[in-house]
Write a protein that holds these residues in place. Structure first.
Motif, mmCIF file in Angstrom:
data_model
loop_
_atom_site.group_PDB
_atom_site.id
_atom_site.type_symbol
_atom_site.label_atom_id
_atom_site.label_comp_id
_atom_site.label_asym_id
_atom_site.label_seq_id
_atom_site.Cartn_x
_atom_site.Cartn_y
_atom_site.Cartn_z
ATOM 1 N N ALA A 97 -1.535 4.037 -3.392
ATOM 2 C CA ALA A 97 -1.676 4.576 -4.748
ATOM 3 C C ALA A 97 -2.485 5.860 -4.767
ATOM 4 O O ALA A 97 -2.139 6.812 -5.483
ATOM 5 C CB ALA A 97 -2.323 3.530 -5.653
ATOM 6 N N ALA A 98 -3.565 5.884 -3.995
ATOM 7 C CA ALA A 98 -4.423 7.062 -3.969
ATOM 8 C C ALA A 98 -4.245 7.803 -2.645
ATOM 9 O O ALA A 98 -4.393 7.191 -1.574
ATOM 10 C CB ALA A 98 -5.883 6.650 -4.140
ATOM 11 N N PRO A 99 -3.872 9.081 -2.716
ATOM 12 C CA PRO A 99 -3.715 9.895 -3.922
ATOM 13 C C PRO A 99 -2.268 10.096 -4.373
ATOM 14 O O PRO A 99 -2.008 10.772 -5.344
ATOM 15 C CB PRO A 99 -4.294 11.238 -3.476
ATOM 16 C CG PRO A 99 -3.859 11.352 -2.039
ATOM 17 C CD PRO A 99 -3.906 9.941 -1.496
ATOM 18 N N MET A 100 -1.298 9.504 -3.637
ATOM 19 C CA MET A 100 0.097 9.873 -3.887
ATOM 20 C C MET A 100 0.563 9.512 -5.294
ATOM 21 O O MET A 100 1.480 10.136 -5.845
ATOM 22 C CB MET A 100 1.015 9.209 -2.855
ATOM 23 C CG MET A 100 0.687 9.553 -1.401
ATOM 24 S SD MET A 100 0.411 11.314 -1.110
ATOM 25 C CE MET A 100 1.977 11.974 -1.599
ATOM 26 N N GLY A 101 -0.082 8.522 -5.934
ATOM 27 C CA GLY A 101 0.295 8.143 -7.283
ATOM 28 C C GLY A 101 0.102 9.237 -8.307
ATOM 29 O O GLY A 101 0.626 9.140 -9.432
ATOM 30 N N LEU A 135 -9.433 9.859 -11.167
ATOM 31 C CA LEU A 135 -8.081 10.043 -10.633
ATOM 32 C C LEU A 135 -7.356 8.706 -10.518
ATOM 33 O O LEU A 135 -6.156 8.607 -10.822
ATOM 34 C CB LEU A 135 -8.148 10.728 -9.272
ATOM 35 C CG LEU A 135 -8.674 12.166 -9.264
ATOM 36 C CD1 LEU A 135 -8.741 12.696 -7.839
ATOM 37 C CD2 LEU A 135 -7.805 13.072 -10.126
ATOM 38 N N LEU A 136 -8.077 7.679 -10.089
ATOM 39 C CA LEU A 136 -7.463 6.356 -9.982
ATOM 40 C C LEU A 136 -7.038 5.842 -11.356
ATOM 41 O O LEU A 136 -5.984 5.211 -11.506
ATOM 42 C CB LEU A 136 -8.463 5.389 -9.333
ATOM 43 C CG LEU A 136 -7.926 4.039 -8.859
ATOM 44 C CD1 LEU A 136 -6.796 4.209 -7.860
ATOM 45 C CD2 LEU A 136 -9.070 3.227 -8.231
ATOM 46 N N ARG A 137 -7.845 6.151 -12.356
ATOM 47 C CA ARG A 137 -7.496 5.764 -13.725
ATOM 48 C C ARG A 137 -6.197 6.450 -14.170
ATOM 49 O O ARG A 137 -5.337 5.822 -14.801
ATOM 50 C CB ARG A 137 -8.656 6.133 -14.655
ATOM 51 C CG ARG A 137 -8.549 5.570 -16.080
ATOM 52 C CD ARG A 137 -9.773 5.988 -16.881
ATOM 53 N NE ARG A 137 -9.782 5.428 -18.223
ATOM 54 C CZ ARG A 137 -10.341 4.279 -18.549
ATOM 55 N NH1 ARG A 137 -10.925 3.531 -17.615
ATOM 56 N NH2 ARG A 137 -10.318 3.846 -19.802
ATOM 57 N N LEU A 161 -9.799 1.082 -14.148
ATOM 58 C CA LEU A 161 -8.554 1.348 -14.859
ATOM 59 C C LEU A 161 -8.715 1.116 -16.353
ATOM 60 O O LEU A 161 -9.697 0.521 -16.807
ATOM 61 C CB LEU A 161 -7.454 0.418 -14.326
ATOM 62 C CG LEU A 161 -7.224 0.400 -12.813
ATOM 63 C CD1 LEU A 161 -6.164 -0.628 -12.466
ATOM 64 C CD2 LEU A 161 -6.849 1.779 -12.292
ATOM 65 N N THR A 162 -7.741 1.578 -17.120
ATOM 66 C CA THR A 162 -7.703 1.201 -18.523
ATOM 67 C C THR A 162 -7.399 -0.294 -18.602
ATOM 68 O O THR A 162 -6.816 -0.872 -17.677
ATOM 69 C CB THR A 162 -6.604 1.967 -19.270
ATOM 70 O OG1 THR A 162 -5.327 1.599 -18.706
ATOM 71 C CG2 THR A 162 -6.807 3.472 -19.163
ATOM 72 N N PRO A 163 -7.790 -0.965 -19.690
ATOM 73 C CA PRO A 163 -7.473 -2.392 -19.803
ATOM 74 C C PRO A 163 -5.982 -2.682 -19.655
ATOM 75 O O PRO A 163 -5.602 -3.685 -19.037
ATOM 76 C CB PRO A 163 -7.981 -2.752 -21.199
ATOM 77 C CG PRO A 163 -9.091 -1.777 -21.450
ATOM 78 C CD PRO A 163 -8.643 -0.496 -20.805
ATOM 79 N N ALA A 164 -5.137 -1.807 -20.177
ATOM 80 C CA ALA A 164 -3.692 -2.038 -20.082
ATOM 81 C C ALA A 164 -3.218 -1.950 -18.639
ATOM 82 O O ALA A 164 -2.417 -2.776 -18.182
ATOM 83 C CB ALA A 164 -2.941 -1.026 -20.940
ATOM 84 N N ALA A 165 -3.697 -0.949 -17.893
ATOM 85 C CA ALA A 165 -3.294 -0.805 -16.494
ATOM 86 C C ALA A 165 -3.830 -1.958 -15.651
ATOM 87 O O ALA A 165 -3.138 -2.463 -14.762
ATOM 88 C CB ALA A 165 -3.778 0.528 -15.941
ATOM 89 N N ALA A 166 -5.065 -2.384 -15.912
ATOM 90 C CA ALA A 166 -5.635 -3.510 -15.174
ATOM 91 C C ALA A 166 -4.826 -4.779 -15.410
ATOM 92 O O ALA A 166 -4.619 -5.587 -14.494
ATOM 93 C CB ALA A 166 -7.091 -3.718 -15.579
ATOM 94 N N ALA A 167 -4.344 -4.958 -16.643
ATOM 95 C CA ALA A 167 -3.555 -6.150 -16.967
ATOM 96 C C ALA A 167 -2.210 -6.147 -16.254
ATOM 97 O O ALA A 167 -1.600 -7.210 -16.057
ATOM 98 C CB ALA A 167 -3.348 -6.244 -18.471
ATOM 99 N N ARG A 168 -1.730 -4.963 -15.858
ATOM 100 C CA ARG A 168 -0.439 -4.863 -15.174
ATOM 101 C C ARG A 168 -0.559 -5.020 -13.659
ATOM 102 O O ARG A 168 0.449 -4.977 -12.956
ATOM 103 C CB ARG A 168 0.231 -3.517 -15.482
ATOM 104 C CG ARG A 168 0.612 -3.311 -16.939
ATOM 105 C CD ARG A 168 1.587 -2.141 -17.084
ATOM 106 N NE ARG A 168 1.061 -0.898 -16.553
ATOM 107 C CZ ARG A 168 0.360 -0.002 -17.235
ATOM 108 N NH1 ARG A 168 0.074 -0.233 -18.516
ATOM 109 N NH2 ARG A 168 -0.061 1.124 -16.666
ATOM 110 N N MET A 169 -1.768 -5.177 -13.145
ATOM 111 C CA MET A 169 -1.934 -5.310 -11.699
ATOM 112 C C MET A 169 -1.295 -6.611 -11.209
ATOM 113 O O MET A 169 -1.357 -7.645 -11.870
ATOM 114 C CB MET A 169 -3.415 -5.289 -11.321
ATOM 115 C CG MET A 169 -4.098 -3.955 -11.539
ATOM 116 S SD MET A 169 -5.800 -3.947 -10.906
ATOM 117 C CE MET A 169 -5.495 -3.800 -9.134
ATOM 118 N N VAL A 170 -0.677 -6.535 -10.034
ATOM 119 C CA VAL A 170 0.024 -7.672 -9.444
ATOM 120 C C VAL A 170 -0.325 -7.736 -7.956
ATOM 121 O O VAL A 170 -0.392 -6.708 -7.292
ATOM 122 C CB VAL A 170 1.553 -7.519 -9.612
ATOM 123 C CG1 VAL A 170 2.299 -8.618 -8.860
ATOM 124 C CG2 VAL A 170 1.935 -7.538 -11.089
#
Length: 384
Positions: A97-101, A135-137, A161-170
């Motif tokens: 994910a970091a940094p290519m995302g 940047l990770l956020r 992360l934002t709460p929404a992005a954290a909730a999407r973690m798998v």
């Protein structure tokens, strides 16, 4: 599965755990639905030849950037978007994910409908630094899913992360090919070739860098030899730390009991795991928590081979061990680490029944939880 562009700096023949993870996953996807955009391993003649030979053997196209370090520069991003369009890809998997995302917004605008980014140990370090954390956020907001290796890395990354992005973690950890790593993988032949047939062997398979803890094993060796005088520490792998390790073994007077194999090809790795009676890698956390073990797939490969393991407590390494069942976790960064490591090694080397039971439990755990076919189905679902 959607046709997927894999964007990564980490891909074989460059050695390493992330590289092996991505390649193993890619090989299990439909090759007609995969395109890889990766860095060049080395620019010298040997590196160019090895890369060309490797790429020619793959069942999917591998497009190499001219640089040896692929970064989300404007030029690299333009090329990635061009490849996405040219190959008709509608999904992107960022191998790290970091940094290519950071390419995600441009690829989304170019037609990517699904963007998945995998995090490893270094993203857990990024999450602790203010600039890198921002940047990770951004990466979390721009992608559909961030995957994590285990609970340690999730716990470090999610707060950035934002709460929404954290909730999407798998969770998407690497797997083990239980048909390649197994108790009859050829260890006896390796032992015979090294003259170790009748000697207890502690094996460590890893890059030779300070975080992995090979120095702790060497410091533990005098105590181990006091109990098991014929023991050999077999250090498998290459890296910049070798000269320091050889000097340390000399200072401690144990050079005769330490064998360095140097780098070993992927095809020969299972046999080198099998050459050991015990697998040990007492990894440590370094640089104030920025340099940590993401998971430690080598512990699971050793378990699949039927060996008990001794693991360090760095980062997510304990996620790869059932402490007390498949092996033990020891403190990797403490002054007492060599003593604790030696105690566990002496116990295992002196008890064949304990080695057998831990090895069998480890093999069963890999078959239950860590097989590649289980994990690649999960990736397909994320990309679909």
């Amino acid at each position: 599965m959607r046709k997927t562009l894999i964007v990564t700096n980490d891909f074989p023949p460059r050695p390493g755990g992330i590289q092996a993870f991505l390649h193993s996953m890619a090989l299990r996807l439909d090759p007609r639905q995969v395109v890889v955009y990766a860095s060049t391993w080395k620019r010298d003649a040997e590196g160019v030849r090895a890369t060309a030979e490797f790429d020619a053997e793959q069942p999917f196209p591998v497009i190499r950037d001219r640089t040896t370090m692929l970064l989300p520069t404007p030029a690299a991003t333009r090329r990635a978007t061009g490849l996405l369009r040219a190959h008709g890809c509608t999904a992107v998997w960022f191998g790290a994910a970091a940094p290519m995302g950071l390419m995600a917004p441009a690829l989304r605008a170019a037609g990517a409908e699904k963007l998945v980014a995998t995090t490893h140990g270094h993203e857990a370090g990024w999450a602790q630094l203010p600039g890198a954390r921002r940047l990770l956020r951004r990466i979390g907001e721009a992608t559909d899913t961030l995957t994590y290796l285990g609970e340690y890395t999730r716990g470090r990354i999610a707060p950035a992360l934002t709460p929404a992005a954290a909730a999407r973690m798998v969770q998407l950890p690497p797997g083990v090919d239980e048909k390649t790593f197994h108790p009859d993988s050829g260890g006896a032949a390796v032992r015979a070739s090294l003259g170790l047939t009748d000697r207890p062997v502690v094996v460590c398979v890893s890059r030779l860098v300070p975080r992995k803890g090979q120095d702790t094993l060497i410091r533990a060796l005098p105590r181990v030899l006091a109990a098991q005088p014929e023991t050999v520490l077999l250090i498998v792998g290459g890296g910049p730390y070798r000269a320091d390790l050889e000097k340390l073994a000399g200072r401690l007077g144990v050079s005769a009991s330490v064998r360095f194999t140097g780098p070993v090809s992927w095809e020969r790795l299972p046999a080198h795991f099998g050459a050991g009676d015990v697998f040990a890698m007492p990894c440590r956390t370094r640089r104030g928590g920025l340099d940590v073990e993401g998971l430690g797939i080598v512990y699971l490969e050793a378990s699949a081979t039927g060996l008990p393991v001794v693991a360090g407590d760095s980062g997510g390494a304990p996620d790869a061990v059932l402490d007390g069942e498949t092996g033990w976790v020891v403190r990797g960064g403490e002054d007492t680490a060599p003593e604790e490591t030696a105690e566990r090694l002496v116990t295992l080397l002196g008890d064949a029944e304990l080695r057998r039971s831990m090895g069998e439990r480890g093999r069963a755990w890999v078959e239950e939880r860590w097989r590649w076919d289980l994990l690649v189905d999960h990736l397909r679902a994320l990309l679909d």
